[in-house]
Design a protein around this motif. Structure first.
Motif, PDB file in Angstrom:
ATOM      1  N   ALA A  49       0.867  -1.192   0.000  1.00 39.07           N
ATOM      2  CA  ALA A  49       0.000   0.000   0.000  1.00 39.07           C
ATOM      3  C   ALA A  49       0.891   1.227   0.000  1.00 39.07           C
ATOM      4  CB  ALA A  49      -0.891  -0.025   1.226  1.00 39.07           C
ATOM      5  N   GLU A  50       1.943   1.180  -0.858  1.00 34.59           N
ATOM      6  CA  GLU A  50       2.995   2.190  -0.800  1.00 34.59           C
ATOM      7  C   GLU A  50       2.627   3.531  -1.433  1.00 34.59           C
ATOM      8  OE1 GLU A  50       2.839  -0.378  -2.768  1.00 34.59           O
ATOM      9  OE2 GLU A  50       3.497   0.144  -4.769  1.00 34.59           O
ATOM     10  N   SER A  51       1.585   3.547  -2.259  1.00 33.90           N
ATOM     11  CA  SER A  51       1.311   4.783  -3.006  1.00 33.90           C
ATOM     12  C   SER A  51      -0.182   4.943  -3.269  1.00 33.90           C
ATOM     13  CB  SER A  51       2.042   4.718  -4.359  1.00 33.90           C
ATOM     14  OG  SER A  51       1.554   3.626  -5.115  1.00 33.90           O
ATOM     15  N   GLY A  52      -0.556   6.162  -3.697  1.00 31.78           N
ATOM     16  CA  GLY A  52      -1.945   6.415  -4.072  1.00 31.78           C
ATOM     17  C   GLY A  52      -2.343   5.521  -5.242  1.00 31.78           C
ATOM     18  N   TRP A  53      -1.399   5.317  -6.150  1.00 32.86           N
ATOM     19  CA  TRP A  53      -1.626   4.435  -7.294  1.00 32.86           C
ATOM     20  C   TRP A  53      -2.011   3.041  -6.810  1.00 32.86           C
ATOM     21  CZ3 TRP A  53      -0.463  -0.165  -9.405  1.00 32.86           C
ATOM     22  CH2 TRP A  53      -0.595  -0.332 -10.777  1.00 32.86           C
ATOM     23  N   ARG A  54      -1.249   2.544  -5.834  1.00 32.51           N
ATOM     24  CA  ARG A  54      -1.478   1.175  -5.350  1.00 32.51           C
ATOM     25  C   ARG A  54      -2.846   1.049  -4.698  1.00 32.51           C
ATOM     26  NH1 ARG A  54       0.669  -2.587  -7.609  1.00 32.51           N
ATOM     27  NH2 ARG A  54       2.598  -1.421  -7.576  1.00 32.51           N
ATOM     28  N   THR A  55      -3.234   2.086  -3.910  1.00 36.11           N
ATOM     29  CA  THR A  55      -4.538   2.061  -3.245  1.00 36.11           C
ATOM     30  C   THR A  55      -5.641   1.977  -4.301  1.00 36.11           C
ATOM     31  OG1 THR A  55      -3.567   3.468  -1.555  1.00 36.11           O
ATOM     32  CG2 THR A  55      -5.966   3.319  -1.561  1.00 36.11           C
ATOM     33  N   THR A 126       0.009  -9.087 -13.169  1.00 40.61           N
ATOM     34  CA  THR A 126      -0.700  -7.837 -13.390  1.00 40.61           C
ATOM     35  C   THR A 126       0.138  -6.679 -12.872  1.00 40.61           C
ATOM     36  OG1 THR A 126      -2.712  -6.590 -12.924  1.00 40.61           O
ATOM     37  CG2 THR A 126      -2.062  -8.175 -11.255  1.00 40.61           C
ATOM     38  N   ASP A 127       0.141  -5.599 -13.595  1.00 39.13           N
ATOM     39  CA  ASP A 127       0.882  -4.366 -13.304  1.00 39.13           C
ATOM     40  C   ASP A 127       2.387  -4.506 -13.561  1.00 39.13           C
ATOM     41  OD1 ASP A 127       2.078  -2.079 -12.100  1.00 39.13           O
ATOM     42  OD2 ASP A 127       1.921  -2.987 -10.123  1.00 39.13           O
ATOM     43  N   ARG A 128       3.059  -5.457 -12.894  1.00 39.37           N
ATOM     44  CA  ARG A 128       4.520  -5.567 -13.051  1.00 39.37           C
ATOM     45  C   ARG A 128       4.928  -6.930 -13.609  1.00 39.37           C
ATOM     46  NH1 ARG A 128       6.836  -2.968  -7.385  1.00 39.37           N
ATOM     47  NH2 ARG A 128       5.749  -0.973  -7.560  1.00 39.37           N
ATOM     48  N   ALA A 129       6.049  -6.922 -14.318  1.00 36.28           N
ATOM     49  CA  ALA A 129       6.529  -8.149 -14.967  1.00 36.28           C
ATOM     50  C   ALA A 129       7.579  -8.867 -14.130  1.00 36.28           C
ATOM     51  CB  ALA A 129       7.143  -7.772 -16.309  1.00 36.28           C
ATOM     52  N   ASP A 184      12.529   0.014 -15.708  1.00 32.67           N
ATOM     53  CA  ASP A 184      12.106   0.408 -17.056  1.00 32.67           C
ATOM     54  C   ASP A 184      11.948   1.920 -17.218  1.00 32.67           C
ATOM     55  OD1 ASP A 184      12.060  -2.268 -17.449  1.00 32.67           O
ATOM     56  OD2 ASP A 184       9.897  -2.467 -17.703  1.00 32.67           O
ATOM     57  N   ARG A 185      11.434   2.572 -16.169  1.00 39.24           N
ATOM     58  CA  ARG A 185      11.276   4.035 -16.285  1.00 39.24           C
ATOM     59  C   ARG A 185      12.640   4.708 -16.364  1.00 39.24           C
ATOM     60  NH1 ARG A 185       6.237   4.286 -11.979  1.00 39.24           N
ATOM     61  NH2 ARG A 185       4.738   3.419 -13.452  1.00 39.24           N
ATOM     62  N   LYS A 186      13.608   4.142 -15.663  1.00 42.96           N
ATOM     63  CA  LYS A 186      14.969   4.682 -15.728  1.00 42.96           C
ATOM     64  C   LYS A 186      15.546   4.457 -17.128  1.00 42.96           C
ATOM     65  CE  LYS A 186      19.419   4.390 -13.343  1.00 42.96           C
ATOM     66  NZ  LYS A 186      19.464   5.850 -13.252  1.00 42.96           N
ATOM     67  N   HIS A 234       9.953   8.759 -10.209  1.00 42.03           N
ATOM     68  CA  HIS A 234       9.320   7.600 -10.853  1.00 42.03           C
ATOM     69  C   HIS A 234       7.860   7.409 -10.445  1.00 42.03           C
ATOM     70  CE1 HIS A 234      13.208   5.153 -12.009  1.00 42.03           C
ATOM     71  NE2 HIS A 234      13.233   6.405 -12.455  1.00 42.03           N
ATOM     72  N   ASN A 235       7.380   8.151  -9.441  1.00 44.87           N
ATOM     73  CA  ASN A 235       5.926   8.145  -9.208  1.00 44.87           C
ATOM     74  C   ASN A 235       5.491   9.425  -8.494  1.00 44.87           C
ATOM     75  OD1 ASN A 235       6.273   7.762  -6.410  1.00 44.87           O
ATOM     76  ND2 ASN A 235       4.830   6.069  -6.288  1.00 44.87           N
ATOM     77  N   ASP A 236       4.169   9.617  -8.448  1.00 51.90           N
ATOM     78  CA  ASP A 236       3.608  10.846  -7.879  1.00 51.90           C
ATOM     79  C   ASP A 236       3.907  10.991  -6.392  1.00 51.90           C
ATOM     80  OD1 ASP A 236       2.523  11.590 -10.309  1.00 51.90           O
ATOM     81  OD2 ASP A 236       0.528  10.787  -9.865  1.00 51.90           O
ATOM     82  N   VAL A 262       5.286  10.422 -12.616  1.00 46.09           N
ATOM     83  CA  VAL A 262       4.572   9.335 -13.304  1.00 46.09           C
ATOM     84  C   VAL A 262       3.436   8.844 -12.414  1.00 46.09           C
ATOM     85  CG1 VAL A 262       4.819   7.074 -14.441  1.00 46.09           C
ATOM     86  CG2 VAL A 262       6.805   8.585 -14.259  1.00 46.09           C
ATOM     87  N   ASP A 263       2.317   8.549 -12.969  1.00 44.84           N
ATOM     88  CA  ASP A 263       1.112   7.931 -12.371  1.00 44.84           C
ATOM     89  C   ASP A 263      -0.139   8.709 -12.787  1.00 44.84           C
ATOM     90  OD1 ASP A 263       2.281   5.775 -11.148  1.00 44.84           O
ATOM     91  OD2 ASP A 263       2.021   6.467  -9.092  1.00 44.84           O
ATOM     92  N   GLY A 264      -0.326   9.904 -12.153  1.00 44.76           N
ATOM     93  CA  GLY A 264      -1.532  10.678 -12.470  1.00 44.76           C
ATOM     94  C   GLY A 264      -2.607  10.573 -11.419  1.00 44.76           C
TER      95      GLY A 264
END
Ligand code: AHR
Length: 329
Positions: A49-55, A126-129, A184-186, A234-236, A262-264
């Protein structure tokens, strides 16, 4: 009833019960759902639950499971690979129909994925490889193209500074070390900016995708780097943490130091509308409905694409205020 007939009846009843429980396999007869209630049972191991994206991603998956009539066994790994491995082993023991998971890091999954394969339980990423070479270890991967996201971030930077030949000093706050989005973002960003030597990544460190660590890392950068032009986060959440550090240092985020994120998530759009973030590369967490569709197909033994990419955009400051009310996460 004779004793022999009674034994045969019990054996048949037990066999039926085991089939209904979904004893594994890549798709029961006619793709019927498992579980004692007849519903498809999916074990889902989430990163944390590390980020708003994850929530937003967790909510999307849980809501979609309810809507799709899928029994979801949810496990939060608290950003630890060993917790995910334990969760996957527990799903195997429970004989769920399908295992879905978003791997914390890319490497080190072959053993546990082989255990799932041996138990005939299909796995969907899902989400990550994962970086496994053996493609038979999972059925499909649904999620963003993180390299593309990094490239979009780099392209914005190149365009923003096209009129200058002066050096542009960039600091980078990376996501969780070893995770697909951080790697990958790097890489995508680096690939684009390397074409012009004026761009220099003067410092790069992990902020583990959290607001608190983003702030901490930015505080350290502000002390060690006398001249920072741009922050690439790398994220918001890390960008939002960094904004606090920049303001506490008496500088103006978005002006003195330009910020690419990144995220939004909504908070980032608010910061962008306030002029504190310059650009956000979108990464869509609302994968729940697609995931449910995918696990059902996989369980039914249908052909599914190996890779399903999410469609995403790029948002700049001038679009932020108008887009904000429509953001769903
Ligand atoms: O895997 C997706 C990434 O993980 C998101 O960009 C980040 O916010 C999250 O923690």
């Amino acid at each position: 009833m004779s004793k022999r007939a009674a034994v045969a009846l019990v054996a048949t009843a037990m066999a039926v019960a085991l089939t209904a429980c979904g004893s594994g396999g890549g798709g029961g007869s006619n793709g019927a759902a498992g579980g004692s209630s007849g519903k498809l049972v999916v074990g889902f191991s989430q990163v944390g639950a590390e980020s708003g994206w994850r929530t937003a991603n967790t909510k999307s998956v849980q809501d979609a499971a309810k809507k799709a009539g899928v029994t979801l066994k949810f496990s939060d790994a608290q950003q630890k690979q060993e917790n995910q491995i334990k969760a996957i082993r527990s799903f195997i023991q429970q004989k769920v129909d399908v295992i879905a998971f978003s791997p914390v890091v890319e490497s080190g999954w072959d053993t546990v994925l082989k255990e799932a394969k041996d138990a005939k339980i299909p796995v969907v990423l899902t989400d990550r490889a994962v970086d496994s070479k053996d493609e038979s270890l999972y059925a499909s991967f649904l999620g963003s193209d993180f390299v593309e996201e990094g490239k979009k971030a780099g392209e914005w930077l190149v365009k923003e500074y096209q009129a200058t030949s002066e050096p542009v000093n960039v600091v980078e706050i990376q996501g969780t070390t070893g995770s697909a989005p951080a790697n990958d973002r790097k890489a995508g960003f680096g690939d684009v900016i390397k074409a012009d030597p004026k761009f220099k990544v003067v410092a790069s460190q992990t902020g583990d995708f959290t607001r608190a660590k983003g702030k901490e890392v930015m505080q350290a950068f502000l002390k060690s780097q006398p001249d920072i032009d741009v922050l690439y986060a790398h994220n918001d959440d890390m960008a939002l943490g960094a904004i606090q550090a920049i303001e506490e240092a008496g500088k103006k985020p978005g002006k003195d130091i330009k910020i690419i994120s990144v995220d939004g998530v909504k908070d980032a759009f608010t910061a962008m509308a306030d002029g504190k973030i310059n650009v956000v590369v979108e990464c869509n967490p609302l994968l729940g409905d697609q995931l449910m569709e995918l696990v059902k197909k996989v369980k039914a033994g249908e052909q599914v694409p190996r890779r399903i990419k999410t469609v995403e955009g790029v948002f700049t400051q001038d679009q932020a205020a108008a887009a904000l009310p429509g953001r769903q996460y």
